[in-house]
Design a protein around this motif. Structure first.
Motif, mmCIF file in Angstrom:
data_model
loop_
_atom_site.group_PDB
_atom_site.id
_atom_site.type_symbol
_atom_site.label_atom_id
_atom_site.label_comp_id
_atom_site.label_asym_id
_atom_site.label_seq_id
_atom_site.Cartn_x
_atom_site.Cartn_y
_atom_site.Cartn_z
ATOM 1 N N UNK A 46 0.804 -1.220 0.000
ATOM 2 C CA UNK A 46 0.000 0.000 0.000
ATOM 3 C C UNK A 46 0.836 1.269 0.000
ATOM 4 N N UNK A 47 2.151 1.140 -0.241
ATOM 5 C CA UNK A 47 3.042 2.290 -0.158
ATOM 6 C C UNK A 47 3.967 2.353 -1.366
ATOM 7 N N UNK A 48 4.392 3.570 -1.666
ATOM 8 C CA UNK A 48 5.533 3.810 -2.541
ATOM 9 C C UNK A 48 6.594 4.434 -1.646
ATOM 10 N N UNK A 49 7.822 3.992 -1.807
ATOM 11 C CA UNK A 49 8.917 4.495 -0.984
ATOM 12 C C UNK A 49 9.956 5.192 -1.849
ATOM 13 N N UNK A 50 10.570 6.207 -1.275
ATOM 14 C CA UNK A 50 11.743 6.847 -1.862
ATOM 15 C C UNK A 50 12.885 6.590 -0.885
ATOM 16 N N UNK A 51 13.912 5.901 -1.354
ATOM 17 C CA UNK A 51 15.021 5.517 -0.494
ATOM 18 C C UNK A 51 15.914 6.728 -0.242
ATOM 19 N N UNK A 52 16.143 7.008 1.022
ATOM 20 C CA UNK A 52 17.044 8.096 1.396
ATOM 21 C C UNK A 52 18.483 7.577 1.447
ATOM 22 N N UNK A 53 18.682 6.463 2.125
ATOM 23 C CA UNK A 53 19.992 5.813 2.108
ATOM 24 C C UNK A 53 19.790 4.331 2.336
ATOM 25 N N UNK A 54 20.716 3.549 1.789
ATOM 26 C CA UNK A 54 20.629 2.107 1.932
ATOM 27 C C UNK A 54 20.542 1.416 0.588
#
Length: 191
Positions: A46-54
């Motif tokens: 149910x989510x879209x993510x934007x990776x900050x670090x990793x």
């Protein structure tokens, strides 16, 4: 982290401060440790993510064997998009290969933003087009390039992949065996 998210999104579309305020109140900061999952097969995404670090891997498990579809780094968007768009259970796993922090937006909040302002809808369209192009390039490479050409392209376009990811996972991503990757690497070092 929120400032980085705004900078990445501004590569697609520029928002005024007041428009950004509307978006930012719906963002959720999430951290997952190495080995943990953002999503597993059988769960709803149910989510879209934007990776900050990793670093995250996106894979399918077929008869107990991982088939890597992709690797996702800082500044990449990630989701089990088929599940996200279809409201069906995910067939994929998204797992952290390093401790990872990201910003999430829930599907319901994103769809509400689409109705508030056409710029939000335009952002959604541009992200979808961006993701479509990434997938198209990968599948065209699988069909039109040799394994060695795919490896060289990976080195050129994503040099951090080579340093941060085990060779067997890179081989799976390229659609070859670890032994075939080893032979390619040996050939290339001789050149």
């Amino acid at each position: 982290m929120e400032e980085n998210t705004r900078n990445i999104i501004s590569n697609f579309i520029k928002f005024t401060d007041s428009e950004w305020l509307v978006i930012s109140k719906d963002l959720i900061e999430k951290k997952i440790d190495k080995g943990e999952f953002l999503i597993k097969e059988g769960e709803y995404c149910n989510y879209i993510a934007l990776i900050d670090e990793g670093l995250l891997s996106y894979y399918y498990l077929v008869e107990g064997k991982k088939h890597i579809r992709g690797f996702f780094f800082a500044n990449d968007f990630i989701s089990s998009y088929t599940s996200f768009l279809s409201d069906e259970k995910s067939k994929a796993y998204i797992q952290a290969l390093e401790n990872t922090s990201m910003m999430l937006i829930h599907k319901d909040k994103l769809f509400q933003l689409y109705q508030k302002n056409s710029k939000f809808l335009q952002l959604g369209r541009m992200l979808t087009e961006h993701l479509f192009m990434l997938l198209s390039v990968k599948y065209e490479a699988l069909l039109l390039k040799s394994p060695e050409e795919r490896y060289l392209s990976l080195i050129e376009n994503r040099p951090n992949v080579i340093q941060n990811i085990p060779q067997y996972m890179i081989a799976s991503y390229l659609g070859i065996t670890p032994e075939a990757l080893s032979r390619i690497r040996k050939r290339l070092t001789r050149k």
